[in-house]
Design an enzyme around this catalytic site. Structure first.
Site, PDB file in Angstrom:
ATOM      1  CB  SER A  86      -8.002 -10.483  -3.087  1.00  0.00           C
ATOM      2  OG  SER A  86      -8.096 -11.297  -4.234  1.00  0.00           O
ATOM      3  CB  THR A 210      -2.370 -10.391  -5.485  1.00  0.00           C
ATOM      4  OG1 THR A 210      -2.188  -9.595  -4.321  1.00  0.00           O
ATOM      5  CG2 THR A 210      -1.746  -9.686  -6.674  1.00  0.00           C
ATOM      6  NE  ARG A 238       0.777  -3.167   2.138  1.00  0.00           N
ATOM      7  CZ  ARG A 238       0.543  -4.224   1.356  1.00  0.00           C
ATOM      8  NH1 ARG A 238      -0.345  -4.144   0.381  1.00  0.00           N
ATOM      9  NH2 ARG A 238       1.187  -5.345   1.531  1.00  0.00           N
ATOM     10  CB  VAL A 239       2.580   1.133  -2.246  1.00  0.00           C
ATOM     11  CG1 VAL A 239       2.873   0.452  -3.577  1.00  0.00           C
ATOM     12  CG2 VAL A 239       1.904   2.477  -2.485  1.00  0.00           C
ATOM     13  CB  THR A 261      -0.361 -13.705  -4.792  1.00  0.00           C
ATOM     14  OG1 THR A 261      -0.084 -15.088  -4.574  1.00  0.00           O
ATOM     15  CG2 THR A 261      -0.780 -13.521  -6.230  1.00  0.00           C
ATOM     16  N   GLY A 264       3.036  -8.571   0.631  1.00  0.00           N
ATOM     17  CA  GLY A 264       3.837  -7.771  -0.280  1.00  0.00           C
ATOM     18  C   GLY A 264       5.117  -7.226   0.302  1.00  0.00           C
TER      19      GLY A 264
HETATM   20  N1  GLY Z   1       0.623  -8.901  -2.658  1.00  0.00           N
HETATM   21  C1  GLY Z   1      -0.327  -7.931  -2.490  1.00  0.00           C
HETATM   22  C2  GLY Z   1      -0.068  -6.973  -1.433  1.00  0.00           C
HETATM   23  O1  GLY Z   1       0.679  -7.253  -0.511  1.00  0.00           O
HETATM   24  O2  GLY Z   1      -0.603  -5.906  -1.479  1.00  0.00           O
END
Ligand code: GLY
Length: 360
Positions: A86, A210, A238-239, A261, A264
């Site tokens: 991850s 994460t 995708r961010v 985490t 997101g």
């Molecule tokens: N928290 C990590 C993501 O959604 O990319």
């Protein structure tokens, strides 16, 4: 023809999610002392790598090093762990089988931040984020240009897709017939499906692991890192929240630091890390600030889709060296690594909205 299975079962089978195998090891969990101590550091990862990383960062802090160096070097160990799926090298790829990483770093002492999003081929994206922070007048670089920037600064290019991650991705391609991130946002899907009379199963868990590292050094300066390979099998480009200052990470040298985490999209919409730090400014403890963030997000969704709850974990520290951790919608405990003069331990925070994970 490939066998079709529900998405939920695919993830349970592939990652051992039901056993919590992805992030949690079998170490005993201790309730940490509520009294704060500095210097100190918290790390989201609680497996052997998380412990090793914590001890590496602690050595820097104990020797009088900066919180900034400690969080970067600690996060690097997790990023370089090929077994971790991850974060960094070995992370699960996007829909096209390409590993795209997001990372941010923030230095409370200088009120500086740097981040990279969708960067490929670099094993330690949080170190690139640090160069963005220290050697440019910008905060965020993305995609191919972030890679070019990293190469300019001497970072080595590598294929980040390990055999283990590639096999899981191929399995996903073969066995999951439809695309996961196309269509309406997840919190609206169920309703739309019901309206459309669809039997599609959207009740599944997507690995969005994460790591967060937050530290206070001997001078009382605070720094943090959030770094991730993001949501597994995401749409290319995708961010997530991790590289977005205020969402996946926020540091205020006078107050404390917070990080997230999990899913997101919710963390971006809620600016959760900034929110937690602002709660601590109002004298909420780190634990209360994390709980407040969970409750704030849950309340938002309640009115829209009462069946929907996202899955996030929040972590915070304050200037005194106190810490907190809250997880929502999970069958996993809200635990994280904590290291200070008292040594390494697992801190257990609060699990909100326990959800039984259905087994195959
Ligand atoms: N928290 C990590 C993501 O959604 O990319």
């Amino acid at each position: 023809m490939a066998k079709k299975i529900s998405r939920r079962n695919f993830f349970n089978q592939s990652f051992g999610f039901g056993a919590g195998a992805l992030f949690f090891n079998k170490l005993p969990v201790f309730k940490a002392s509520p009294s704060g101590r500095t210097p100190m550091m918290i790390v989201a990862h609680t497996n052997e790598t998380g412990k090793k990383a914590s001890e590496t960062g602690w050595k820097i802090l104990a020797d009088g090093g900066s919180a900034l160096d400690a969080v970067e070097k600690t996060a690097n160990i997790i990023e370089l762990d090929a077994e971790g799926m991850s974060v960094g090298y070995g992370g699960l790829p996007n829909e096209d089988g390409v590993v795209q990483l997001d990372a941010s770093i923030m230095d409370g002492k200088t009120y500086s931040a740097g981040s990279v999003a969708c960067i490929e081929n670099i094993k330690t994206p949080c170190s690139v984020a640090r160069v963005v922070m220290e050697r440019t007048d910008h905060v965020m670089l993305v995609g191919k240009d972030a890679l070019e920037f990293a190469k300019t600064w001497g970072f080595e290019e590598n294929n980040l897709l390990t055999e283990k991650a590639r096999k899981i991705w191929v399995q996903w391609r073969e066995r999951v017939s439809d695309r996961d991130d196309w269509g309406p946002p997840e919190h609206l899907k169920k309703k739309k499906n019901e309206e459309a009379g669809s039997n599609n199963d959207f009740d599944f868990d997507r690995p969005a692991g994460t790591t967060n590292v937050l530290a206070i050094d001997k001078n009382g300066d605070i720094a943090g890192v959030t770094t991730t390979s993001g949501l597994a099998f995401k749409i290319p480009g995708r961010v997530g929240d991790s590289p977005i200052i205020g969402a996946g990470l926020y540091v205020d040298n006078e107050i404390g630091a917070a990080a997230a985490t999990g899913r997101g999209e919710d963390v971006i919409k809620s600016c959760a890390s900034y929110y937690m730090v602002m709660r601590m400014k109002e004298d909420r403890t780190p634990q209360q600030a994390c709980d407040d963030a969970v409750n704030m997000i849950a309340a938002k969704y309640k009115a829209i889709n009462s069946d929907f709850l996202p899955g996030e974990t929040f972590r915070a520290i304050n200037k005194k060296g106190e810490c907190g951790c809250a997880r929502m919608r999970s069958d996993q405990k809200a635990v994280m690594s904590l290291i200070n003069e008292g040594g390494y331990q697992l801190y257990e925070g609060k699990l909100h909205f326990y959800r039984e994970r259905r087994r195959r």
